[in-house]
Design a protein around this motif. Structure first.
Motif, PDB file in Angstrom:
ATOM      1  N   LYS A  74      41.933  36.499  12.474  1.00  0.00           N
ATOM      2  CA  LYS A  74      42.510  36.873  11.675  1.00  0.00           C
ATOM      3  C   LYS A  74      42.541  36.390  10.489  1.00  0.00           C
ATOM      4  CE  LYS A  74      47.080  37.213  15.133  1.00  0.00           C
ATOM      5  NZ  LYS A  74      48.647  36.871  15.610  1.00  0.00           N
ATOM      6  N   LEU A  75      41.034  35.730  10.208  1.00  0.00           N
ATOM      7  CA  LEU A  75      41.421  35.151   8.984  1.00  0.00           C
ATOM      8  C   LEU A  75      39.638  36.252   8.565  1.00  0.00           C
ATOM      9  CD1 LEU A  75      41.464  33.158   7.202  1.00  0.00           C
ATOM     10  CD2 LEU A  75      38.962  32.170   7.899  1.00  0.00           C
ATOM     11  N   LYS A  76      41.066  36.849   6.644  1.00  0.00           N
ATOM     12  CA  LYS A  76      40.066  38.334   6.146  1.00  0.00           C
ATOM     13  C   LYS A  76      39.402  37.514   5.222  1.00  0.00           C
ATOM     14  CE  LYS A  76      41.459  40.480   9.460  1.00  0.00           C
ATOM     15  NZ  LYS A  76      40.376  40.805  10.609  1.00  0.00           N
ATOM     16  N   LEU A  77      38.528  38.131   4.430  1.00  0.00           N
ATOM     17  CA  LEU A  77      37.480  38.321   3.365  1.00  0.00           C
ATOM     18  C   LEU A  77      38.164  39.114   2.149  1.00  0.00           C
ATOM     19  CD1 LEU A  77      33.736  37.420   4.142  1.00  0.00           C
ATOM     20  CD2 LEU A  77      35.403  35.686   4.255  1.00  0.00           C
ATOM     21  N   LYS A  78      38.481  38.649   0.962  1.00  0.00           N
ATOM     22  CA  LYS A  78      39.112  38.815  -0.238  1.00  0.00           C
ATOM     23  C   LYS A  78      37.488  38.955  -1.089  1.00  0.00           C
ATOM     24  CE  LYS A  78      43.632  37.762   0.750  1.00  0.00           C
ATOM     25  NZ  LYS A  78      45.204  37.138   0.028  1.00  0.00           N
ATOM     26  N   LEU A  79      36.862  39.824  -1.333  1.00  0.00           N
ATOM     27  CA  LEU A  79      35.503  39.498  -1.754  1.00  0.00           C
ATOM     28  C   LEU A  79      36.100  40.386  -3.184  1.00  0.00           C
ATOM     29  CD1 LEU A  79      33.034  41.618   0.733  1.00  0.00           C
ATOM     30  CD2 LEU A  79      33.345  39.320  -0.091  1.00  0.00           C
ATOM     31  N   ILE A  80      35.723  39.940  -4.224  1.00  0.00           N
ATOM     32  CA  ILE A  80      35.742  40.066  -5.847  1.00  0.00           C
ATOM     33  C   ILE A  80      34.211  39.025  -6.619  1.00  0.00           C
ATOM     34  CG2 ILE A  80      37.955  39.669  -6.470  1.00  0.00           C
ATOM     35  CD1 ILE A  80      37.389  37.323  -7.411  1.00  0.00           C
ATOM     36  N   GLU A  81      33.830  40.049  -7.409  1.00  0.00           N
ATOM     37  CA  GLU A  81      31.973  39.631  -7.906  1.00  0.00           C
ATOM     38  C   GLU A  81      32.811  38.616  -9.406  1.00  0.00           C
ATOM     39  OE1 GLU A  81      28.582  41.229  -7.989  1.00  0.00           O
ATOM     40  OE2 GLU A  81      29.976  42.362  -6.753  1.00  0.00           O
ATOM     41  N   ILE A  82      31.591  37.735  -8.653  1.00  0.00           N
ATOM     42  CA  ILE A  82      31.851  36.762  -9.689  1.00  0.00           C
ATOM     43  C   ILE A  82      30.058  36.086 -10.286  1.00  0.00           C
ATOM     44  CG2 ILE A  82      33.493  35.603  -8.405  1.00  0.00           C
ATOM     45  CD1 ILE A  82      31.279  33.727  -6.912  1.00  0.00           C
ATOM     46  N   VAL A  96      30.904  43.985  -4.982  1.00  0.00           N
ATOM     47  CA  VAL A  96      31.929  44.977  -5.102  1.00  0.00           C
ATOM     48  C   VAL A  96      32.147  45.555  -6.161  1.00  0.00           C
ATOM     49  CG1 VAL A  96      32.439  43.840  -2.771  1.00  0.00           C
ATOM     50  CG2 VAL A  96      33.299  43.104  -4.994  1.00  0.00           C
ATOM     51  N   SER A  97      31.837  45.156  -7.082  1.00  0.00           N
ATOM     52  CA  SER A  97      32.099  46.038  -8.330  1.00  0.00           C
ATOM     53  C   SER A  97      30.774  45.431  -9.480  1.00  0.00           C
ATOM     54  CB  SER A  97      33.372  44.781  -8.810  1.00  0.00           C
ATOM     55  OG  SER A  97      33.257  45.662 -10.284  1.00  0.00           O
ATOM     56  N   GLU A  98      30.799  46.369 -10.452  1.00  0.00           N
ATOM     57  CA  GLU A  98      30.062  46.451 -11.972  1.00  0.00           C
ATOM     58  C   GLU A  98      30.420  45.082 -12.855  1.00  0.00           C
ATOM     59  OE1 GLU A  98      27.241  47.167 -11.838  1.00  0.00           O
ATOM     60  OE2 GLU A  98      26.704  48.160 -10.028  1.00  0.00           O
ATOM     61  N   LYS A 151      25.028  37.127  -9.855  1.00  0.00           N
ATOM     62  CA  LYS A 151      26.264  38.142  -9.466  1.00  0.00           C
ATOM     63  C   LYS A 151      25.700  38.383  -8.278  1.00  0.00           C
ATOM     64  CE  LYS A 151      27.095  41.695 -11.559  1.00  0.00           C
ATOM     65  NZ  LYS A 151      27.118  43.345 -11.781  1.00  0.00           N
ATOM     66  N   ILE A 152      27.265  38.160  -7.383  1.00  0.00           N
ATOM     67  CA  ILE A 152      27.551  38.120  -5.910  1.00  0.00           C
ATOM     68  C   ILE A 152      29.317  38.004  -5.226  1.00  0.00           C
ATOM     69  CG2 ILE A 152      27.675  35.541  -5.784  1.00  0.00           C
ATOM     70  CD1 ILE A 152      26.370  35.939  -3.143  1.00  0.00           C
ATOM     71  N   ALA A 153      29.437  39.121  -4.473  1.00  0.00           N
ATOM     72  CA  ALA A 153      30.878  39.728  -4.295  1.00  0.00           C
ATOM     73  C   ALA A 153      31.276  38.242  -2.880  1.00  0.00           C
ATOM     74  CB  ALA A 153      30.689  40.935  -3.909  1.00  0.00           C
ATOM     75  N   VAL A 154      32.074  37.599  -3.376  1.00  0.00           N
ATOM     76  CA  VAL A 154      32.434  36.662  -2.186  1.00  0.00           C
ATOM     77  C   VAL A 154      33.330  36.217  -2.201  1.00  0.00           C
ATOM     78  CG1 VAL A 154      30.136  34.985  -2.280  1.00  0.00           C
ATOM     79  CG2 VAL A 154      31.436  34.707  -3.634  1.00  0.00           C
ATOM     80  N   ASP A 155      34.022  35.426  -1.320  1.00  0.00           N
ATOM     81  CA  ASP A 155      35.796  35.074  -1.996  1.00  0.00           C
ATOM     82  C   ASP A 155      35.612  33.899  -1.493  1.00  0.00           C
ATOM     83  OD1 ASP A 155      37.791  33.677  -0.738  1.00  0.00           O
ATOM     84  OD2 ASP A 155      38.554  35.458   0.858  1.00  0.00           O
TER      85      ASP A 155
END
Length: 594
Positions: free
Chosen positions: A147-155, A303-305, A190-194
């Motif tokens: 039930k542990l989900k990722l919330k990916l954002i671009e950083i 996940v984003s520019e 640039k990478i998308a991570v939680d």
């Protein structure tokens, strides 16, 4: 005749051929029996081998079933443990919240005393640690249940890791640890991570490096990336990990040091879970006494520019609360007795010190080996010693102190989180004078300390009364102080040396201490602790006691007695005698003749 001969030849020919056939038949029969025997033997061996294999297969199957059963039981136990911790963690969250906020308010209050403020800082620090552990348990349970989900954002990872590391520089400066960040490129990564989860992975790795790296060591954080993966590593010059433990440190509840655990055993397993959620890997390379390198590899995703602006969840105050010991300034008072606290937990040292500092002077040591050195150097009035410590545990420390001449008289109070009778027996067998179980009550701790010191004082008063009770120094020295313990043997040895040198007016404390094999300060504290006299006072009292006996039992002149007992002049002898007994030597002798 020829026919008869021909018939005879024919007969012998037949006979010869029949004999040959007979022998050939016998050989064939023997060979057939041999072949049959070999075939039967091979069959029997094959049957036995088959039975052996079947038996071994049966054993292996039983062992496999047993292993499956044990693994199933282990998994059930782990799940039960996790379920228990999860339920308890949920139950603890509400009271922890109700405790956390009042304590946080008190920490910043300006109307507390210094001691109250220090105690509040200790409580606040450990509330934060407990809160983090509860969150770890709940997150790990979610991971186990999928039930542990990722919330990916671009950083921009290069900027983010700099911000994360900024929180650790203050504690690095305080401990003289060289903390550096190395990168192969200066361009944005640039990478998308939680971010929350990777930040906690980073915090766990760096905080572990600080926990296991000694002062004046170094910690290096490194990262690099390409189009496919991002790699970052945390290297330290700490204790290192043995080969036996390397394969298990990411397991749930696994602790490298089972005797002196320095964590819950969940941090690295949760870090591995967070990394694997990102489809990455985490690994470790280490060697004992050389340090460790933890490496995390994450696949590069987008996940984003647009790069998101972030604020670090773990701040410098969080790091300070987690890693920095709570400091307390203790001022020494010559009128107070001295207590040595031996504990590898700096916060426990501070807590006990704060509770006792109003009545006692406090010194500290982080393990048994250092504790023995401090005890021999300062000769404290009481030692409070934790049982479970690295380098040398409390039981061995207590045993060695009780067998050392310079420290054998010091009472030892054992402080332990384990209240099993077996451990108490071990402690008392090692010479411990008392036990206080954790968590302890401050009032009880103060009472036990006062009680042990008072008991030691009563023993010292008995020594003081008994030291000079003997009518003559010329008697057998070993009969003057009964018993065969180390303190008695020490005092008997002192009396033997003093008897030989009593007539020497140039006899010094340094000379006696040297003959006793001790430093002057150790000898002084030992004599003072045993008799309540300083060595100079004790020597003068012994001389006067022996002189009084000579005055009342011999016809020697006062001058002869003065020189025989080591006084430089008869006048000085008379002065000391009058100060001690309230009369002159002549007055003492005249009383006997009246």
């Amino acid at each position: 005749m020829k026919q008869l001969k021909a018939r005879i030849d024919d007969y012998w020919a037949k006979h010869s051929s029949q004999t040959s056939l007979f022998y050939a038949s016998i050989v064939i029969i023997i060979l057939l029996f041999g072949v049959a025997f070999l075939l039967l033997r091979a069959y029997w061996q094959h049957s036995r081998h088959q039975k052996t294999l079947m038996f071994q297969n049966k054993l292996l199957e039983e062992e496999r079933d047993k292993q499956k059963s044990l693994n199933s039981q282990l998994q059930d136990a782990i799940q039960s443990k996790l379920m228990f911790f999860t339920n308890v963690s949920h139950d603890l969250r509400t009271p922890l919240t109700l405790i956390s906020e009042p304590v946080s308010q008190l920490v910043s209050a300006d109307n507390l005393t210094h001691q109250q403020h220090t105690l509040m800082k200790i409580a606040d620090k450990n509330i934060k640690i407990l809160h983090r552990l509860i969150n770890q348990i709940l997150d790990f349970r979610k991971y186990e249940n999928g039930k542990l989900k990722l919330k990916l954002i671009e950083i921009d990872f290069s900027q983010t890791i700099n911000e994360w590391l900024e929180s650790f520089y203050s504690i690095a400066r305080k401990r003289n640890i060289k903390l550096t960040l190395q990168a192969k490129e200066s361009t944005p990564v640039k990478i998308a991570v939680d971010v929350e989860k990777i930040e906690r992975v980073f915090f766990n790795l760096v905080s572990n490096a600080f926990k296991y790296t000694p002062d004046n060591g170094s910690i290096t954080v490194f990262y690099e990336s390409d189009d496919n993966k991002l790699t970052f590593a945390v290297a330290d010059t700490g204790e290192g990990i043995s080969e036996r433990d390397l394969g298990n440190i990411f397991d749930r509840f696994y602790q490298v040091d089972r005797v002196h655990p320095n964590g819950s055993g969940l941090g690295l397993s949760l870090a591995k879970a967070f990394v694997e959620l990102h489809e990455g890997t985490i690994s470790v390379e280490s060697a004992l006494n050389k340090g460790s390198v933890f490496t995390v590899v994450l696949p590069v995703k987008h996940v984003s520019e647009t790069i998101s602006e972030l604020k670090a969840d773990i701040t410098e105050p969080d790091v300070e609360r987690e890693l920095a010991p709570v400091s307390s300034d203790i001022v020494f008072d010559k009128e107070k007795q001295l207590i040595l606290i031996i504990d590898d937990n700096k916060d426990v040292q501070t807590l006990v010190g704060e509770l006792l500092k109003d009545e006692y002077n406090i010194i500290t040591a982080v393990n048994g080996r250092e504790g023995i050195r401090m005890a021999a150097k300062y000769i404290p009035d009481l030692v409070i010693c934790d049982v479970m410590m690295p380098v040398m545990d409390g039981l061995e420390c207590c045993k060695r102190m009780k067998t050392e001449v310079s420290t054998s008289h010091i009472p030892v109070l054992m402080l332990t989180a384990c209240s099993m009778d077996e451990q108490r027996v071990q402690g008392y067998d090692s010479g411990a004078d008392g036990y206080v179980a954790e968590p302890f009550n401050g009032i009880v701790l103060k009472s036990r300390c006062a009680n042990l010191i008072a008991n030691r004082k009563r023993i010292r008063d008995l020594w003081q009364d008994n030291v000079l009770v003997t009518p003559t120094i010329n008697r057998d020295m070993k009969s003057q102080v009964e018993g065969k313990n180390i303190d008695n043997e020490f005092y008997n040895r002192f009396l033997e040396i003093f008897k030989k040198e009593m007539g020497n007016s140039d006899l010094t404390v340094d000379a006696i201490a040297s003959d006793m094999g001790l430093e002057r300060s150790q000898f002084y504290r030992k004599i003072k602790a045993l008799t309540n006299y300083s060595p100079v006072e004790l020597i003068r009292c012994l001389r006067l006691k022996h002189a009084r006996n000579l005055l009342t039992s011999t016809e020697k002149t006062i001058s002869e007695i003065a020189y025989e007992t080591g006084f430089s002049t008869p006048a000085y002898f008379t002065k000391c005698y009058r100060d001690n007994y309230g009369e002159t030597p002549s007055e003492t002798r005249s009383k006997l003749t009246n």
